[in-house]
Motif scaffolding. Structure first.
Motif, PDB file in Angstrom:
ATOM      1  N   HIS B  99       0.813  -1.218   0.000  1.00  0.00           N
ATOM      2  CA  HIS B  99       0.000   0.000   0.000  1.00  0.00           C
ATOM      3  C   HIS B  99       0.845   1.266   0.000  1.00  0.00           C
ATOM      4  O   HIS B  99       0.307   2.359   0.029  1.00  0.00           O
ATOM      5  N   VAL B 100       2.177   1.094   0.026  1.00  0.00           N
ATOM      6  CA  VAL B 100       3.032   2.254   0.236  1.00  0.00           C
ATOM      7  C   VAL B 100       3.968   2.503  -0.941  1.00  0.00           C
ATOM      8  O   VAL B 100       4.520   1.574  -1.509  1.00  0.00           O
ATOM      9  N   GLY B 101       4.110   3.760  -1.278  1.00  0.00           N
ATOM     10  CA  GLY B 101       5.198   4.156  -2.156  1.00  0.00           C
ATOM     11  C   GLY B 101       6.011   5.155  -1.359  1.00  0.00           C
ATOM     12  O   GLY B 101       5.431   5.948  -0.616  1.00  0.00           O
ATOM     13  N   CYS B 102       7.323   5.107  -1.472  1.00  0.00           N
ATOM     14  CA  CYS B 102       8.069   6.042  -0.633  1.00  0.00           C
ATOM     15  C   CYS B 102       9.378   6.470  -1.263  1.00  0.00           C
ATOM     16  O   CYS B 102       9.941   5.785  -2.101  1.00  0.00           O
ATOM     17  N   ILE B 103       9.815   7.637  -0.846  1.00  0.00           N
ATOM     18  CA  ILE B 103      11.173   8.083  -1.138  1.00  0.00           C
ATOM     19  C   ILE B 103      11.771   8.473   0.201  1.00  0.00           C
ATOM     20  O   ILE B 103      11.285   9.402   0.845  1.00  0.00           O
ATOM     21  N   VAL B 104      12.761   7.726   0.646  1.00  0.00           N
ATOM     22  CA  VAL B 104      13.404   8.050   1.916  1.00  0.00           C
ATOM     23  C   VAL B 104      14.656   8.858   1.614  1.00  0.00           C
ATOM     24  O   VAL B 104      15.527   8.416   0.876  1.00  0.00           O
ATOM     25  N   LEU B 162      11.625  10.633 -11.217  1.00  0.00           N
ATOM     26  CA  LEU B 162      11.747   9.193 -11.422  1.00  0.00           C
ATOM     27  C   LEU B 162      11.453   8.462 -10.110  1.00  0.00           C
ATOM     28  O   LEU B 162      10.771   7.436 -10.098  1.00  0.00           O
ATOM     29  N   GLY B 163      11.961   9.029  -9.015  1.00  0.00           N
ATOM     30  CA  GLY B 163      11.694   8.445  -7.697  1.00  0.00           C
ATOM     31  C   GLY B 163      10.206   8.402  -7.416  1.00  0.00           C
ATOM     32  O   GLY B 163       9.672   7.394  -6.938  1.00  0.00           O
ATOM     33  N   ILE B 164       9.525   9.494  -7.740  1.00  0.00           N
ATOM     34  CA  ILE B 164       8.082   9.540  -7.503  1.00  0.00           C
ATOM     35  C   ILE B 164       7.376   8.539  -8.420  1.00  0.00           C
ATOM     36  O   ILE B 164       6.474   7.821  -8.002  1.00  0.00           O
ATOM     37  N   ALA B 165       7.821   8.468  -9.676  1.00  0.00           N
ATOM     38  CA  ALA B 165       7.229   7.501 -10.607  1.00  0.00           C
ATOM     39  C   ALA B 165       7.360   6.090 -10.045  1.00  0.00           C
ATOM     40  O   ALA B 165       6.411   5.306 -10.051  1.00  0.00           O
ATOM     41  N   GLN B 166       8.537   5.786  -9.521  1.00  0.00           N
ATOM     42  CA  GLN B 166       8.777   4.480  -8.917  1.00  0.00           C
ATOM     43  C   GLN B 166       7.815   4.248  -7.756  1.00  0.00           C
ATOM     44  O   GLN B 166       7.232   3.181  -7.618  1.00  0.00           O
ATOM     45  N   ALA B 167       7.649   5.285  -6.927  1.00  0.00           N
ATOM     46  CA  ALA B 167       6.798   5.147  -5.754  1.00  0.00           C
ATOM     47  C   ALA B 167       5.335   4.952  -6.146  1.00  0.00           C
ATOM     48  O   ALA B 167       4.575   4.302  -5.443  1.00  0.00           O
ATOM     49  N   LEU B 168       4.964   5.502  -7.305  1.00  0.00           N
ATOM     50  CA  LEU B 168       3.560   5.425  -7.717  1.00  0.00           C
ATOM     51  C   LEU B 168       3.223   4.116  -8.437  1.00  0.00           C
ATOM     52  O   LEU B 168       2.045   3.781  -8.600  1.00  0.00           O
ATOM     53  N   LEU B 169       4.251   3.390  -8.859  1.00  0.00           N
ATOM     54  CA  LEU B 169       4.044   2.197  -9.694  1.00  0.00           C
ATOM     55  C   LEU B 169       2.953   1.268  -9.164  1.00  0.00           C
ATOM     56  O   LEU B 169       2.088   0.833  -9.908  1.00  0.00           O
TER      57      LEU B 169
END
Lengths: 328, 337
Positions: B99-104, B162-169
């Motif tokens: 349920h989570v997408g994240c950028i730490v 790109l990080g956000i795109a990854q998190a939204l996948l």
């Protein structure tokens, strides 16, 4: 398993994209021609001095025996010489040339000589930054926050690593054969190689010696090389889990491997050194019938010792990787 | 949650202002973390509801990133639990992290691969993400032009996308962004703000950490304030800012007369230069500025008085306190330094 396959694909692709395997191939492409050239010079020299390889072998045996009677040679070396003399004599008696100059023989010897240092080095090029690399670039945070359990990630890295170690062994064999064959010819597959020498102190027991075609010998030898390379790979994986920096990880592993080689040559006085993994890496010697670095070591002993080290390293890797806090 | 008892009215108000039927996406209960024998995080608790933008505000070194790492399972809490859509991150990380997408911290992706290869890599780690979905997220973050270039050629802003795109996948219900505006230019920050609002409108919850009050104020619905590993307060942004009080800064053409006039006003307090915590950059442009606190509704009548007394009002400004000031107000006497 259907969940693991994509993960393995990921890890395999990452190693490939990092171009680490290219480096391995490049190193092989530079080194093999150098050794091939050196070997060619030796062969030329021998051909000039000896019309027949038998004369050369007899000369070799005589040289060694002369050395054995000298007082200045340490007892340690004499043991090796005595055994070598008996083996050469055996080849002579059987009318088989152990130094036949052909691509397959060269490849066999190259691989056998590479097992303690060169293969570990190539393996480290791939294994050392498997985990530490992800940590130093921070990508581990992305990797571990995906809905996949940590053990699966480490497992897929291990499978990818196994794949590349196998590839290194195969690729080195093929490259070596192709390059050296261009100089020495591509024959030698069916040449008989003697294996099964039993070393009892300073004498060689040839009761169990039998000839195997060189291609079969190569297969057996490659299997043993794979085994010792995998042990190094798994240990390197553990170090890369434990140490954050890739440089530190390579240095640690190289130090261990080199220390093992030095220990092997200092040999027998310190008997418990035989439990050190790096002393056991030269598995191909057992096949060849060379005396082990420390008395009492056998192929089975070395295989079990290496396996225990590998299993221990795997347990530590998985325990630490699944539990550790990712703080950096 | 004992540390937030200093502001009980807020919490009650907050509970009342939220519809009871809203789904709780993230629930943190009594979370503690000890690192190297030192307690870094003390009893942190808060909830994030579906579709809200939740700010996580604290100065650098207050425990924001450590808390975020615990939310996504990078660090194991010493005590307490984290539930994401009801799944415990410790017991069932595979379910919870779905349920989570994240950028730490920084958006760290594999620089030796292209953007597309990176997305493929992360798509393989989760079921049900096909090429169409990858194309979709690339379009959402607007990276179509450069997606097949190597990441090492990307600018920081592009890596962020790109990080956000990854998190939204994985179509997450909760998106966690750690200091997302770090390193972005003003235009990038504005775009990010609009982007965040758009995602929230689609029903996604966002958890955004920052050390800048102004940023949180503009972006978030609700906010938790953390300092020294403790949550000082949870509430809507306005409530918290009001609690700290605003400064009213006056500028007269006759400063002395103006000061006298202001002194006669009841309920108005002068704040000495060393007492207030307004950003120096703001005051630099205001020569002879007088910093006060007062009831905002009284400003028009004070201006009228000044005009009648023949004192020209050059400017009256309401200036929000800095985050540090907010902390001081919140801890009220307790030392936070």
């Amino acid at each position: 398993m259907d969940r693991l396959l994509p993960l393995i694909q990921n890890e395999t692709l990452k190693i490939w994209k990092k171009k680490r395997f290219y480096v391995v191939i490049l190193v092989l492409l530079v080194l093999i021609p150098i050794f091939t050239y050196a070997q060619m010079k030796i062969s030329e020299n021998n051909a000039k001095n000896f019309k027949d390889w038998r004369n050369q072998l007899v000369q070799q045996i005589n040289d060694m025996q002369n050395a054995l009677s000298s007082d200045r040679i340490p007892e340690e070396w004499k043991r090796f010489r005595r055994i070598a003399v008996q083996q050469l004599q055996y080849y002579l008696d059987q009318n088989v040339n152990p130094n036949s100059p052909d691509g397959v023989t060269f490849t066999r010897e190259f691989m056998s000589n590479s097992v303690t240092l060169f293969y570990p080095l190539l393996v480290l090029a791939i294994a050392s930054d498997l985990v530490s690399g992800e940590r130093s670039t921070g990508t581990i945070k992305m990797l571990l926050t995906r809905p996949v359990r940590r053990w699966k990630i480490l497992f897929s890295k291990l499978v990818a690593l196994t794949l590349y170690v196998s590839l290194i062994v195969i690729a080195s064999g093929i490259l070596c054969y192709l390059i050296s064959g261009a100089f020495f010819g591509y024959g030698g597959w069916n040449m008989p190689i003697f294996t099964g020498f039993l070393i009892n102190g300073a004498t060689v027991d040839s009761t169990y010696v039998h000839a195997v075609p060189q291609w079969l010998y190569m297969l057996m030898q490659s299997g043993l090389i794979w085994f010792s390379s995998m042990t190094v790979a798994v240990l390197a994986l553990m170090v890369s889990v434990l140490v954050r920096s890739t440089a530190a990880s390579i240095v640690t592993m190289m130090a261990a491997v080199i220390a093992g080689t030095i220990l092997s040559s200092m040999s027998s006085s310190w008997e418990s050194a035989k439990y050190v993994f790096a002393v056991n890496l030269q598995l191909t010697d057992y096949l060849q019938g060379s005396p082990p670095p420390i008395e009492g070591m056998t192929l089975t002993f070395s295989l079990i010792t290496l396996a225990l080290w590998a299993v221990g390293a795997l347990i530590v890797s998985f325990r630490v990787f699944t539990k550790q806090d990712i703080l950096n | 949650m004992n540390t937030t008892t200093s502001v009980p009215p807020l919490k009650e108000k907050q509970a009342a202002s939220l519809p009871a039927n809203r789904e709780t996406v993230l629930s943190v209960k009594d979370m503690k973390k000890k690192i190297g024998g030192k307690m870094i995080i003390h009893d942190v608790s808060f909830d994030v509801q579906a579709g809200e933008i939740f700010g996580f505000l604290g100065p650098n070194g207050s425990g924001k990133t450590t808390t975020i790492r615990m939310l996504v399972g990078l660090i194991k809490p010493t005590q307490g639990k984290v539930l994401i859509c009801g799944d415990n991150i410790q017991e069932d990380p595979e379910e919870a992290l779905k349920h989570v997408g994240c950028i730490v911290e920084n958006p760290e992706v594999y620089s030796y691969m292209t953007g597309w290869e990176n997305l493929e890599h992360f798509a393989r780690m989760q079921r049900g993400i096909d090429v169409a979905r990858i194309e979709e997220v690339v379009a959402i973050v607007g990276l179509e032009q450069r997606i097949h270039d190597k990441v090492k050629t990307y600018s920081l802003g592009m890596r962020q996308r790109l990080g956000i795109a990854q998190a939204l996948l994985g179509r997450p219900k909760l998106l966690i962004l750690d200091e997302p505006t770090n390193g972005l230019d003003p235009k990038g920050i504005k775009e990010l703000r609009e982007f965040v609002r758009m995602l929230a409108n689609q029903g996604m919850s966002l958890f955004i950490s920052s050390h800048l009050l102004s940023e949180i104020q503009l972006m978030c619905d609700r906010v938790a304030i953390i300092s020294q590993g403790r949550v000082l307060a949870v509430g809507t942004v306005d409530e918290l800012v009001n609690q700290a009080g605003e400064y009213v800064v006056w500028q007269f053409d006759q400063p002395e007369a103006g000061r006298k006039l202001l002194a006669s006003e009841s309920g108005l307090q002068f704040i000495g230069d060393d007492k207030h915590a307004i950003d120096e950059g703001i005051l630099a442009g205001l020569k002879g500025a007088i910093v006060t606190t007062m009831v905002i509704e009284r400003i028009p009548s004070v201006v009228e008085k000044a005009v009648r007394a023949g004192i020209g009002v050059l400017s009256v400004q309401r200036i929000a306190p800095t985050l540090e000031e907010l902390f001081l107000k919140m801890t009220e006497g307790e030392s936070i330094g």
